[in-house]
Every structure is written in C-alpha cells, then in structure tokens.
Design an enzyme around this catalytic site. Structure first.
Site, PDB file in Angstrom:
ATOM      1  N   LYS A 105       0.734  -1.658   0.222  1.00 13.63           N
ATOM      2  CA  LYS A 105      -0.017   0.182   0.195  1.00 13.63           C
ATOM      3  C   LYS A 105       0.690   0.906  -0.502  1.00 13.63           C
ATOM      4  CE  LYS A 105      -4.028  -2.517   2.125  1.00 13.63           C
ATOM      5  NZ  LYS A 105      -4.245  -2.582   3.113  1.00 13.63           N
TER       6      LYS A 105
ATOM      7  N   GLN B 150      -4.010  -1.079  10.064  1.00 12.57           N
ATOM      8  CA  GLN B 150      -4.148  -2.488   9.540  1.00 12.57           C
ATOM      9  C   GLN B 150      -4.852  -3.307  10.091  1.00 12.57           C
ATOM     10  OE1 GLN B 150      -3.371  -3.369   5.768  1.00 12.57           O
ATOM     11  NE2 GLN B 150      -4.010  -5.219   6.777  1.00 12.57           N
TER      12      GLN B 150
ATOM     13  N   ASP C 212     -10.455   3.209   4.211  1.00 15.03           N
ATOM     14  CA  ASP C 212     -10.641   1.833   4.280  1.00 15.03           C
ATOM     15  C   ASP C 212     -12.133   2.073   3.397  1.00 15.03           C
ATOM     16  OD1 ASP C 212      -9.311  -0.563   3.726  1.00 15.03           O
ATOM     17  OD2 ASP C 212      -8.725  -0.729   5.889  1.00 15.03           O
TER      18      ASP C 212
END
Ligand code: NAP
Length: 281
Positions: free
Chosen positions: A53, A97, A120
C-alpha cells in the site's frame, strides 16, 4: 465458450495513472494527498499488505507514512495515535491494518477514525452512507469489483447478481453497490441450503468466501460474469481464489483471475479514495 479475462493489473495501471495525474494537479495547488497506514504487531501477511500500500502511494505521487507499533501497544495508545492523525492536516486518509491484536477492540478503533479520512470505508458512517446512497467512502475491495464491471461496460440494470459471502468489508457492501446500480441482488452465505440453485440463476456472481472451489463450472450459467474475491492457497502453496478458474472460464462470459484480478484493484481503490479525500479537502 472461453471467458474473457478482466485483467485487474491492466485496469489498475490505467486507474493509477489517472490517480497520479490528479495528484499532480492537487500538488500544483499546494496539496499532496497523504495516507497514514498504521500497523500493530508483526503479522507477516499484514506486513506485506502495508508495504504494498505504501509503495503504491509513492508510485502514484501520494505522500504516505507507515506507523509500525509493537504488538503490545495498548488500545488507548492506538486510539491516541488515530486522534493525532485525525488532526494532522498532511494526512487525508487513515488506514488501520486489520487484524489487530486480540486485546484491541478493532471496531472501536475504526469508529475513532474521522469519517472524512476513512479511506478503507469501514466506519459505520461510511457503511451508512453506502446504505443510504449519500456521499462517503466505499470499501476498496467491492469498489474495485464495481470498477471491473464498469471496465467491460456491463449494465447491471435488470440483471441478477449473486454475492457469495456477507462480511461487512466485502459481501454486504458489494451487494449494496450492485443494488445501487439496479441489479436484483441475492446474498448467499454458509447457511444457504442450495448455493448452486442460486448461482445458476445469476448473470453476475461475486465469490467472497475464502474457500477454494466454492464455485465450479456446473454452478455457472453460460455467459455469466464471475468475479473472484477469494484469496486462498492451493496444494502447491500458490495463491488461488474461490472459483475453480480452469473449469469456470469455459462457461463464463467474463472472469477475473487470481492473482491479478481483484487484489490489485483493492489497493488501487485505496489510492482513489485517498485522492478523493484530499480533493474534498
Ligand atoms: P469472511 O469475513 O470470512 O466472510 C466469508 C463469508 O463467506 C461469510 O459470510 C460466510 O458465511 C461465507 N461462507 C463461508 N462458507 C461458505 C459456503 N460454503 N457457502 C457460501 N458462503 C460461505 O471473509 P471476507 O473478509 O469477506 O473475505 C472473503 C475472501 O476474500 C477471503 O478469501 C479474503 O482473503 C478475500 N479478500 C480478498 C481481498 C482482495 O483484495 N482480493 C480483500 C478482502 C478479502 P457466514 O456469514 O454464514 O459465516
């Protein structure tokens, strides 16, 4: 019939070029889109994901910071970090994460992210925005699947879409996105008694289960579009999806491969969301 491949790598490349161009335009206005990626602990898969990412951000001309914390970081300390990032003007998107260590309440941490920075798309505010059709961030994986359908010019109006899986991060938002585009949507899960009876009716199938060969050729209507979200390992340890690719590609009209399908699209949509967060200001 041999299905046409929907190439997630090629589509990602195209979308990332657009992201880089939009990021360059923002920079001329003195804004560099910034993503903060927060990793707690040493989960090897998570380490690979966050590295990818961050690298994708750099390649796309986005600013990114990777915060690595030890596995014993307290929940309070993590919440304090999220709050600091919420208030950091250089950061437009925040990604924590998952999974987090067991002593941390992941949902509490996600809810602590400012919805305007929830790239997200996991915050309840983002889920609510998707549900009601208002402005918010769409979760990257199903968003990527929608882009794949768009890339083949597929009109979902009046089509029957079957989503296999009902997680909050893939299955449910996927179903809502398909519904928003006027598909008739069926959601299947582990308690669905006859999955094949459902999938055989589908014009579009999205498999998001996490089990190999959940979808085989005998379960697919000729010409259907098959999108494989699953990420599993085969007997040789190679990455594979939920779909029996070799069999299904002989029946489907379109199919996404694993690897090189939904996976790269997920990261790409993270970049798109971060850029959008910066553009919204
Ligand atoms: P998850 O939270 O474990 O959800 C799996 C879903 O599959 C559940 O809703 C479960 O039903 C359903 N299910 C399990 N067995 C089934 C069966 N035999 N028939 C029908 N449905 C069944 O997983 P997830 O987070 O949604 O992820 C799904 C897969 O996508 C995983 O392989 C994951 O690694 C992958 N993934 C890939 C990406 C990417 O970027 N490519 C991103 C995210 C996830 P119940 O609800 O009844 O338990």
């Amino acid at each position: 019939m041999t299905a046409q491949l929907i190439d997630g790598n090629a589509l990602s490349k195209q979308l990332r070029t657009e992201v880089a161009q939009r990021a360059a335009a923002l920079r001329t206005r003195g804004i560099t889109p910034g993503l903060a990626v927060v990793l707690v602990g040493e989960n090897p898969a998570s380490q690979v994901y966050v590295r990818n990412k961050v690298k994708a951000c750099e390649d796309g001309g986005l600013y990114s910071v990777l915060e690595k914390h030890p596995a014993d970081l307290s929940e309070a300390a993590l919440l304090a970090r999220v709050e600091a990032l919420n208030n950091d003007p250089a950061i437009h998107g925040i990604l924590v994460q998952l999974p987090l260590p067991a002593h941390i309440d992941a949902q509490k941490v996600i809810e602590a992210i400012a919805p305007a920075k929830d790239v997200d798309g996991f915050h309840v505010a983002s889920a609510g925005a998707l549900m009601t059709g208002s402005s918010g961030f769409w979760p990257c994986t199903p968003y990527g699947c929608m882009k794949m359908l768009e890339s083949i010019g597929y009109d979902l109006r009046g089509k029957h879409a079957v989503v296999i899986g009902r997680s909050n991060i893939v299955g449910k938002p996927m179903a809502l996105m398909l519904l928003q585009k006027n598909a008739t949507v069926t959601i299947c899960h582990s308690a669905t008694p006859d999955l094949k009876a459902m999938t055989l009716q589908a014009d579009v199938i999205v498999a998001a289960v996490g089990k190999r060969n959940v979808l085989t050729a005998d379960m697919v209507k000729p010409g259907a579009v098959v999108i494989d979200v699953g990420m599993n390992r085969n007997d040789e340890g190679k990455l594979c999806g939920d779909v029996d690719f070799a069999g299904v590609k002989e029946v489907a009209g379109y199919i996404t491969p694993v690897p090189g399908g939904v996976g790269p699209m997920t990261i790409t949509m993270l970049l798109v969301n971060t850029l959008e967060a910066a553009e919204r200001g």
